[in-house]
Design a protein around this motif. Structure first.
Motif, mmCIF file in Angstrom:
data_model
loop_
_atom_site.group_PDB
_atom_site.id
_atom_site.type_symbol
_atom_site.label_atom_id
_atom_site.label_comp_id
_atom_site.label_asym_id
_atom_site.label_seq_id
_atom_site.Cartn_x
_atom_site.Cartn_y
_atom_site.Cartn_z
ATOM 1 N N CYS A 59 -55.251 -13.630 19.521
ATOM 2 C CA CYS A 59 -56.299 -12.636 19.288
ATOM 3 C C CYS A 59 -57.090 -12.495 20.589
ATOM 4 O O CYS A 59 -57.218 -11.411 21.126
ATOM 5 C CB CYS A 59 -57.188 -13.104 18.134
ATOM 6 S SG CYS A 59 -58.557 -11.989 17.826
ATOM 7 N N ARG A 83 -49.630 -10.032 24.133
ATOM 8 C CA ARG A 83 -50.949 -9.432 23.893
ATOM 9 C C ARG A 83 -52.026 -10.506 24.035
ATOM 10 O O ARG A 83 -51.801 -11.681 23.736
ATOM 11 C CB ARG A 83 -51.064 -8.809 22.508
ATOM 12 C CG ARG A 83 -50.954 -9.777 21.344
ATOM 13 C CD ARG A 83 -51.796 -9.354 20.129
ATOM 14 N NE ARG A 83 -53.201 -9.695 20.297
ATOM 15 C CZ ARG A 83 -54.191 -9.132 19.626
ATOM 16 N NH1 ARG A 83 -53.938 -8.225 18.724
ATOM 17 N NH2 ARG A 83 -55.446 -9.508 19.836
ATOM 18 N N LYS A 102 -63.805 -8.691 22.985
ATOM 19 C CA LYS A 102 -63.609 -8.712 21.536
ATOM 20 C C LYS A 102 -64.752 -8.020 20.816
ATOM 21 O O LYS A 102 -65.917 -8.388 20.993
ATOM 22 C CB LYS A 102 -63.533 -10.168 21.033
ATOM 23 C CG LYS A 102 -62.418 -10.980 21.632
ATOM 24 C CD LYS A 102 -61.055 -10.339 21.477
ATOM 25 C CE LYS A 102 -60.621 -10.160 20.030
ATOM 26 N NZ LYS A 102 -59.274 -9.523 19.951
ATOM 27 N N HIS A 143 -53.887 -8.536 11.167
ATOM 28 C CA HIS A 143 -55.195 -8.023 10.750
ATOM 29 C C HIS A 143 -55.166 -7.476 9.328
ATOM 30 O O HIS A 143 -56.197 -7.388 8.676
ATOM 31 C CB HIS A 143 -55.717 -6.986 11.758
ATOM 32 C CG HIS A 143 -56.159 -7.631 13.039
ATOM 33 N ND1 HIS A 143 -55.296 -7.866 14.076
ATOM 34 C CD2 HIS A 143 -57.355 -8.160 13.412
ATOM 35 C CE1 HIS A 143 -55.943 -8.485 15.043
ATOM 36 N NE2 HIS A 143 -57.193 -8.681 14.668
ATOM 37 N N GLU A 150 -50.476 -11.759 15.896
ATOM 38 C CA GLU A 150 -51.336 -12.732 16.581
ATOM 39 C C GLU A 150 -50.739 -14.138 16.503
ATOM 40 O O GLU A 150 -50.489 -14.662 15.414
ATOM 41 C CB GLU A 150 -52.739 -12.703 15.964
ATOM 42 C CG GLU A 150 -53.499 -11.453 16.402
ATOM 43 C CD GLU A 150 -54.979 -11.481 16.067
ATOM 44 O OE1 GLU A 150 -55.711 -10.661 16.644
ATOM 45 O OE2 GLU A 150 -55.412 -12.292 15.222
ATOM 46 N N ASP A 183 -60.516 -15.005 14.803
ATOM 47 C CA ASP A 183 -59.402 -14.801 13.863
ATOM 48 C C ASP A 183 -58.508 -16.033 13.664
ATOM 49 O O ASP A 183 -57.274 -15.925 13.603
ATOM 50 C CB ASP A 183 -58.556 -13.592 14.294
ATOM 51 C CG ASP A 183 -59.315 -12.280 14.101
ATOM 52 O OD1 ASP A 183 -60.418 -12.295 13.503
ATOM 53 O OD2 ASP A 183 -58.808 -11.237 14.547
ATOM 54 N N GLN A 205 -55.736 -16.172 10.646
ATOM 55 C CA GLN A 205 -54.571 -15.289 10.562
ATOM 56 C C GLN A 205 -53.542 -15.517 11.665
ATOM 57 O O GLN A 205 -52.498 -14.884 11.669
ATOM 58 C CB GLN A 205 -55.015 -13.819 10.570
ATOM 59 C CG GLN A 205 -55.546 -13.340 11.919
ATOM 60 C CD GLN A 205 -56.313 -12.043 11.821
ATOM 61 O OE1 GLN A 205 -56.917 -11.760 10.795
ATOM 62 N NE2 GLN A 205 -56.290 -11.245 12.867
#
Ligand code: PEP
Ligand code: MN
Length: 349
Positions: free
Chosen positions: A21, A45, A50, A198, A224, A235, A238
């Motif tokens: 993330c 990524r 953020k 997400h 992620e 995050d 997740q």
């Protein structure tokens, strides 16, 4: 959006983009990147800025992270994607040699911000831009954002479905698959990726959502992955570990690209022929209805005769059921056909 170019010309579909993330430290970025490179991931990524709900939460390391991402490129050869939310982010990322950007859900929903992003990106149309859906389930807002980027000259353009913010749902962001399907209907050449992380908000739902997206023909996944999710600064719940990610990718069924499926194409041509015949038959039926209308008029008869209508309806439903066609479906079709025939008869009055 008719003249699009491949978003990743040197990478095969489905595109798998993975990474944390947030970029948190050089070590965290490099550990995650090396593990993902080992899984065959070609695009990494990491968020540097953020968008957080509360001030004082971890808001990203900012431009400091660019040197870590450069190191990822040198050491692994992976391409790197970052989120950009302001023209200053775009300029900083371009200066750092990054050419894959995603635009986050909160930015997509703001047309002023999107126009500023489009203006900032217009100087370098060679970049790849992936536009996430807005927070609310508004397809026009999403399309408007994509159109602004396209109008700026960006041709390597794609969309990311990350679910929609909604109360009364177990998802962090509910999928509403009908929206990306409608987007694909309107822009068949626009690649659409799915961000299951997400949507899910929890790591154990990432795999079923990924499979669902692949089954629906999405162009790729945006996932992620963190080398130590329990310690993640954003995050945490997740994110998958690289090991979990690898196991997931091995279990996922990647379907063959529809465009290359000749058998499917053949069956679709047969469907096209059936629809053509259906239209011809409907046209013939409506012509007869018009003639009946003229006859009734000259004999001073009413247009709708209830006993005849009931007989037609029941008889057709029975014929259909005998052919294995659902009676309810047939009733709905016959009612539509009858309504149209009445309209035709009346229009000749
Ligand atoms: C992200 O991808 O880390 C992110 C902030 O996503 P979204 O804009 O979908 O919330
Ligand atoms: Mn995130």
């Amino acid at each position: 959006m008719t003249h699009l170019l491949p978003i990743f010309p040197d990478v095969e579909e489905p595109f798998i983009i993975a990474g944390p993330c947030s970029a948190e430290s050089r070590q965290q970025v490099l550990d995650t990147a090396h593990a993902l490179h080992g899984c065959g991931v070609q695009i990494f990524r990491a968020g540097l800025w953020k968008p957080r709900t509360h001030p004082g939460s971890f808001e990203g390391v900012g431009a400091e992270g660019f040197s870590w991402l450069k190191q990822v490129k040198w050491e692994t050869g992976m391409r790197v994607a970052v989120e950009v939310a302001t023209p200053a982010h775009v300029r900083a990322a371009l200066e750092a040699g990054i050419s894959i950007f995603w635009i986050g859900a909160r930015t997509t929903g703001n047309p002023f911000a999107m126009q500023e992003m489009a203006d900032a990106l217009s100087v370098l149309p060679e970049v790849t831009v992936l536009v996430k859906n807005p927070l609310n389930a508004d397809i026009e807002l999403w399309i408007g954002a994509l159109q602004r980027i396209y109008a700026a000259g960006v041709r390597r353009l794609g969309a990311i479905h990350r679910g929609f913010s909604q109360t009364n749902t177990l998802y962090r962001n509910a999928p509403h698959w009908d929206i990306p399907i409608e987007l694909r209907r309107r822009y068949p050449h626009l690649p659409i990726l799915c961000d299951p992380s997400h949507m899910a908000g929890r790591n154990d739902w990432v795999e079923p959502l990924s499979q669902q997206a692949l089954n629906m023909g999405f162009s790729g996944l945006f996932v992620e992955v963190h080398c130590n999710p329990d310690e993640a600064l954003s995050d945490a719940k997740q994110q998958l570990t690289p090991q979990q990610f690898k196991a997931m990718v091995n279990r996922l069924t990647f379907r063959q690209n529809q465009h290359e499926d000749e058998q499917l194409e053949q069956m679709r041509r047969l469907i096209d022929e059936c629809d053509q015949e259906l239209i011809d038959v409907l046209k013939r039926r409506l012509n007869i209805a018009a003639e009946i209308g003229r006859h009734k008029r000259s004999n001073k008869m009413p247009v709708v005769q209830a006993s005849r209508y009931n007989q037609v309806l029941n008889e057709r439903i029975e014929w259909a059921i005998r052919q294995g066609i659902d009676g309810q479906f047939m009733r709905a079709i016959m009612q539509l056909v009858h309504d149209e025939a009445v309209k035709v008869q009346l229009s000749n009055e």
